[in-house]
Write an enzyme that holds these catalytic residues in place. Sequence first.
Site, PDB file in Angstrom:
ATOM      1  N   GLU A  49       0.881  -1.155   0.000  1.00  0.00           N
ATOM      2  CA  GLU A  49       0.000   0.000   0.000  1.00  0.00           C
ATOM      3  C   GLU A  49       0.920   1.207   0.000  1.00  0.00           C
ATOM      4  OE1 GLU A  49      -2.604   0.991   3.377  1.00  0.00           O
ATOM      5  OE2 GLU A  49      -3.360  -1.037   3.140  1.00  0.00           O
ATOM      6  N   ASP A  60      -5.037   9.212  10.672  1.00  0.00           N
ATOM      7  CA  ASP A  60      -3.733   8.688  11.067  1.00  0.00           C
ATOM      8  C   ASP A  60      -3.291   9.155  12.438  1.00  0.00           C
ATOM      9  OD1 ASP A  60      -2.858   7.027   8.875  1.00  0.00           O
ATOM     10  OD2 ASP A  60      -2.938   8.852   7.669  1.00  0.00           O
TER      11      ASP A  60
END
Lengths: 270, 431
Positions: A49, A60
Amino acid sequence: MSGLDAVFAAARSEHRGSLIGYLPAGYPTLEGSMELLGAMIDGGVDLVEVGVPYSDPVMDGPTIQAAAGTALRNGFRLRDVFTVVESVAARGGHAVVMTYWNPVHRYGVDAFARDLAAAGGHGLITPDLIPDEAEEWLTASAAHDLSRTFLIAPSSSQARIERAARASSGFLYATAVMGVTGARDQVGAGAAELVGRAREVTGLPIGVGLGVRSAEQAAEVASFADAVIVGSAFVSQAGSGTRAVRDLAADLAGGVRAPSAGEARPSGLR
Amino acid sequence: MPEAQPVTERDGGTGRASAPAGGGTGQQHDPTDRGHFGPYGGRFLPEALIGALDELAAEYDKARHDPEFGAQFDDLLTNYAGRPSLLTEAPRFAEHAGGARIFLKREDLNHTGSHKINNVLGQALLTKRMGKTRVIAETGAGQHGVATATACALLDLDCVIYMGEVDTERQALNVARMQLLGAGVVPVNTGSRTLKDAINEALRDWVTNVDTTHYLLGTVAGGHPFPVMVRNFHAVIGEEARRQILDATGRLPDAVAACVGGGSNAIGIFQGFRDDPDVRLVGVEAGGHGIDSGEHGATLTSGSPGMLHGALSYLLQDDDGQTIEAYSISAGLDYPGVGPEHAWLKDTGRAEYRYATDAEAMDAFQLLSRTEGIIPAIESAHALAGALRLGQELGAGSLIVVNLSGRGDKDMDTAAKYFGYVDDHDTGGRS
């Protein structure tokens, strides 16, 4: 069979889970990120990824936020992501891109899809794009034969899981816990339940991410999911160089091959 | 992706139905079911939050049609916040505005000192209705944080406020105020360490604690239903102002001016006049050091369409879609995004957007203080600067209503340094 289908089928034929590893493009530098992804492939991940560093990464935690900040300060430009994807493909690896939506919107959705396909990428994971808003991406991904991975969460209703699964291709991404990215000691107990709920409505492979950092956790997740997705743990290791990344990949690759991991239900055969 | 905006008609000139004060039950100008204003708005947020947004939208929809909720909200606005706020004419100030008459909508007189209390009380009541026990919020200038901490004290809710580290320094007194009210204040040291990053951090908290927690967003940005809900909680500003200016002058104003950061006070006062086609709606953004300097917060003036914090709207961004940090002397306007309905009002031409620089705003700040004895928030001083120019353009006999969205007590440190009343050796290096 599209590229991604082959990746998951290969793992299934070995009665094991797939391993998906995340690193941001351009971290710590453009060159550096390509070496780190190469090391990850050498260590045994099935699919990488490639993350797009973004100024406002609300999904995040601190580890990936900091890495994205470093990449941007070191001059990462959006088009660099295609260079990184090309390098993965040239090495015989498989890549999808994980990106917040505004950079793609700004670049032009169809243009981004075109350039990603040309670079050899398989598709996109879109953490802040829900199917409800994805019309343009549905069209562009179909036009350029790219996979679409939408996310489902423990808070998703059954109707929303079904909607995400219907809109997805390649694989579906289940977030193991409610929260942001970051290595955790425990993967949420809700993860298995969420995967079970998704299995009721889709035959797509299901990857589980958020918090996985060890071979033991990878084995546990691979016992109920088709793929184990590891991000922050790789980013942490990236600070120590390519060897550390390759070692972590090898360790996790062992995890998805552990005996308990082999119990994964082969989703394609249901 | 763009959906047709339902076409709505005026509801019959001055014979407007009197909606419950601030209840915002009128549904004209509502976005589509999925929260789109023309192409703008929507939900560009993680799937993990969609359930909470759906729950909020459903609960808000029930509440806005529930007379009991309307009565509760009105009671708090009247007996706690101090509404209706006054409409004060500012004749000495207006002498500098080309002969225009200027009236000030005195949101600075509300409890906690700004318009923010309207939305906060509405959302805090909704939080109780949803059975949630914890509230989080972002704050820039500290006005929204103080208002949120206040409502949480009143309604017995746990409260955590995210505030950019730069802003905690600029607005230290407001940090103390929130703490006194029982809120936890978390300084955010990521990104530009201002409002934008405080919102990012609040979203991260929300996605982790969504079961027990309501994110009490302080402006008309964010994913659906926040823009329409926050707008409607502030619609009371425009409803009152329209009634008051008619009572005071017997006519509608030629223009209504308000500052625009995220855009909540502006949309609140615009809402009362948007069906009066002869009333110009003027939003005034933060021009900072000037548009050409690149240091400003003038999103609608110089930005382009993009997603930030859950909605498609105008955005300060670079060619790669990375958000560009905003700048303003005013912490409350230091934001690179703007509410999606403003983007739509701009594109359709119903509202116009201009900017005032730091210097223009501070001149107006001082002028209002010295001519009217009213110290405005620096945010509101941008609207005042805009009104001075509008007065010159509209000429003698014109009538302007300015939304004085907040009071300037919180800005005394910045102002004292700016005007040289105190040493400015420790301004935090922002200018």
